[in-house]
Write a protein that holds these residues in place. Structure first.
Motif, PDB file in Angstrom:
ATOM      1  N   ASN A   1      -1.002  -1.100  -6.327  1.00  0.00           N
ATOM      2  CA  ASN A   1      -1.248  -0.979  -7.755  1.00  0.00           C
ATOM      3  C   ASN A   1      -1.941  -2.250  -8.233  1.00  0.00           C
ATOM      4  O   ASN A   1      -1.720  -3.333  -7.683  1.00  0.00           O
ATOM      5  CB  ASN A   1       0.053  -0.790  -8.531  1.00  0.00           C
ATOM      6  N   ILE A   2      -2.750  -2.125  -9.247  1.00  0.00           N
ATOM      7  CA  ILE A   2      -3.507  -3.268  -9.740  1.00  0.00           C
ATOM      8  C   ILE A   2      -2.570  -4.403 -10.184  1.00  0.00           C
ATOM      9  O   ILE A   2      -2.906  -5.590 -10.082  1.00  0.00           O
ATOM     10  CB  ILE A   2      -4.455  -2.840 -10.895  1.00  0.00           C
TER      11      ILE A   2
ATOM     12  N   SER B   1      -5.786  -7.537   4.862  1.00  0.00           N
ATOM     13  CA  SER B   1      -6.798  -6.693   4.203  1.00  0.00           C
ATOM     14  C   SER B   1      -6.148  -5.404   3.726  1.00  0.00           C
ATOM     15  O   SER B   1      -6.475  -4.312   4.187  1.00  0.00           O
ATOM     16  CB  SER B   1      -7.940  -6.379   5.171  1.00  0.00           C
ATOM     17  N   ASP B   2      -5.212  -5.549   2.795  1.00  0.00           N
ATOM     18  CA  ASP B   2      -4.515  -4.358   2.318  1.00  0.00           C
ATOM     19  C   ASP B   2      -5.471  -3.486   1.510  1.00  0.00           C
ATOM     20  O   ASP B   2      -6.532  -3.928   1.065  1.00  0.00           O
ATOM     21  CB  ASP B   2      -3.307  -4.749   1.481  1.00  0.00           C
ATOM     22  N   HIS B   3      -5.060  -2.229   1.320  1.00  0.00           N
ATOM     23  CA  HIS B   3      -5.904  -1.254   0.620  1.00  0.00           C
ATOM     24  C   HIS B   3      -6.128  -1.682  -0.827  1.00  0.00           C
ATOM     25  O   HIS B   3      -5.180  -1.962  -1.563  1.00  0.00           O
ATOM     26  CB  HIS B   3      -5.252   0.127   0.660  1.00  0.00           C
ATOM     27  N   ALA B   4      -7.385  -1.715  -1.219  1.00  0.00           N
ATOM     28  CA  ALA B   4      -7.772  -2.214  -2.538  1.00  0.00           C
ATOM     29  C   ALA B   4      -7.140  -1.406  -3.663  1.00  0.00           C
ATOM     30  O   ALA B   4      -7.070  -0.174  -3.605  1.00  0.00           O
ATOM     31  CB  ALA B   4      -9.283  -2.191  -2.680  1.00  0.00           C
TER      32      ALA B   4
ATOM     33  N   PRO C   1      -3.507   4.190 -10.664  1.00  0.00           N
ATOM     34  CA  PRO C   1      -2.576   4.093  -9.536  1.00  0.00           C
ATOM     35  C   PRO C   1      -2.711   5.268  -8.573  1.00  0.00           C
ATOM     36  O   PRO C   1      -3.132   6.360  -8.956  1.00  0.00           O
ATOM     37  CB  PRO C   1      -1.204   4.097 -10.220  1.00  0.00           C
ATOM     38  N   CYS C   2      -2.353   5.020  -7.328  1.00  0.00           N
ATOM     39  CA  CYS C   2      -2.344   6.077  -6.313  1.00  0.00           C
ATOM     40  C   CYS C   2      -1.204   5.752  -5.333  1.00  0.00           C
ATOM     41  O   CYS C   2      -1.441   5.223  -4.244  1.00  0.00           O
ATOM     42  CB  CYS C   2      -3.688   6.152  -5.593  1.00  0.00           C
ATOM     43  N   PRO C   3       0.022   6.029  -5.730  1.00  0.00           N
ATOM     44  CA  PRO C   3       1.186   5.647  -4.942  1.00  0.00           C
ATOM     45  C   PRO C   3       1.127   6.195  -3.519  1.00  0.00           C
ATOM     46  O   PRO C   3       0.755   7.349  -3.297  1.00  0.00           O
ATOM     47  CB  PRO C   3       2.353   6.263  -5.718  1.00  0.00           C
TER      48      PRO C   3
ATOM     49  N   CYS D   1       0.821  -1.222   0.000  1.00  0.00           N
ATOM     50  CA  CYS D   1       0.000   0.000   0.000  1.00  0.00           C
ATOM     51  C   CYS D   1       0.851   1.266   0.000  1.00  0.00           C
ATOM     52  O   CYS D   1       0.345   2.358  -0.260  1.00  0.00           O
ATOM     53  CB  CYS D   1      -0.966   0.015   1.179  1.00  0.00           C
ATOM     54  N   GLY D   2       2.135   1.140   0.329  1.00  0.00           N
ATOM     55  CA  GLY D   2       3.022   2.292   0.275  1.00  0.00           C
ATOM     56  C   GLY D   2       3.172   3.053   1.572  1.00  0.00           C
ATOM     57  O   GLY D   2       4.005   3.956   1.662  1.00  0.00           O
ATOM     58  N   HIS D   3       2.365   2.713   2.589  1.00  0.00           N
ATOM     59  CA  HIS D   3       2.517   3.376   3.883  1.00  0.00           C
ATOM     60  C   HIS D   3       2.561   2.373   5.031  1.00  0.00           C
ATOM     61  O   HIS D   3       2.284   2.715   6.179  1.00  0.00           O
ATOM     62  CB  HIS D   3       1.424   4.429   4.098  1.00  0.00           C
ATOM     63  N   ALA D   4       2.910   1.133   4.698  1.00  0.00           N
ATOM     64  CA  ALA D   4       3.150   0.092   5.708  1.00  0.00           C
ATOM     65  C   ALA D   4       4.542  -0.477   5.462  1.00  0.00           C
ATOM     66  O   ALA D   4       5.113  -0.309   4.375  1.00  0.00           O
ATOM     67  CB  ALA D   4       2.101  -1.007   5.614  1.00  0.00           C
TER      68      ALA D   4
END
Length: 269
Positions: A53-54, A38-41, A46-48, A13-16
């Motif tokens: 990312n998909i 349950s990581d962020h969908a 994209p939303c770094p 997710c970029g913040h864990a």
């Protein structure tokens, strides 16, 4: 320490931080018997720093399934995701609902990448937020509502619109038999903040949970883990519990979220 946690993120997710296996090992060390990732969908855009990312989805699925097998004798591991209700992303959401063990609803924006709940400052935004939760539950797309009071991060005071929102969310919970989360994440991890009506944690908030207690809503504790080391301390759990101390909350114990999810998935549309 609680025995089950279904709200666990990964570094994708970029913040864990930390590897997937480090989360499993820390959960075992902490005495958990059930661990849900349950990581962020991810969505096609994209939303770094905010979500996967998909292109990372196959690796996420493969990694958690591999850990399920490796640690099967030590802990029950489940593959989930924290998903928002975005009608514009319904094809992606439908695929997640079909393939995942469970979904938690964590509404971070009103529409994808717009109107962040962390920036709310008026009652119209609050009303739209509640509508998102209700419509998600109407579609049976989720198995519990994460941090239902998350929009109070910046909201200046606990006013009538906030209390009305809490009442409506409680009614949604009861009608659809959807648990509400007592969140032990950044709302308490960052400490208390000054608001126009006093000093408090951003969330959870006692006013919300007083209403949830009155209406006997099902409550599930979510640690909202972003670092394996968070499993090894009870500080954030104790902070969240201090907010609701003395309230006759309907805490769920030995709750089989995955079995419940299987039943709800049959109703998803």
């Amino acid at each position: 320490m609680i025995k089950a946690n279904y709200h666990t993120h990964t570094a994708r997710c970029g913040h864990a931080i930390g590897t997937d296996e480090e989360y499993v090992q820390a959960a075992i060390q902490a005495g958990l018997t059930t661990l849900g990732f349950s990581d962020h969908a991810a969505y096609p855009t994209p939303c770094p720093g905010l979500r996967m990312n998909i292109e990372q989805i196959p690796d996420y699925y493969q990694s958690i399934h591999s850990l399920q097998e490796k640690y099967a004798s030590q802990i029950d591991i489940h593959l989930g995701m924290e998903v928002e209700y975005y009608p514009s992303q319904w094809d992606t959401i439908r695929e997640y609902r079909k393939t995942l063990d469970y979904i938690i609803l964590g509404q971070h924006n009103l529409t994808i990448d717009k109107d962040s709940v962390y920036e709310f400052d008026n009652k119209d935004q609050v009303g739209r937020y509640v509508t998102c939760l209700e419509e998600a539950c109407q579609h049976y797309m989720c198995d519990y509502i994460a941090h239902p009071d998350v929009f109070l991060w910046k909201y200046p005071r606990i006013d009538e619109s906030v209390l009305n929102a809490a009442e409506k969310i409680a009614d949604i919970s009861r009608y659809y038999d959807i648990p509400l989360e007592l969140n032990c994440g950044s709302g308490v991890r960052t400490g208390k903040k000054e608001y126009l009506d006093g000093k408090r944690y951003a969330y959870p908030t006692r006013e919300f949970f007083e209403i949830f207690a009155k209406k006997k809503c099902p409550i599930i504790i979510g640690l909202d883990i972003h670092n394996p080391q968070h499993f090894l301390t009870e500080e954030n759990l104790n902070r969240a519990l201090s907010v609701v101390e003395g309230l006759p909350l309907n805490f769920l114990t030995d709750y089989d979220l995955v079995s419940k999810a299987k039943e709800r998935k049959k109703l998803f549309w």
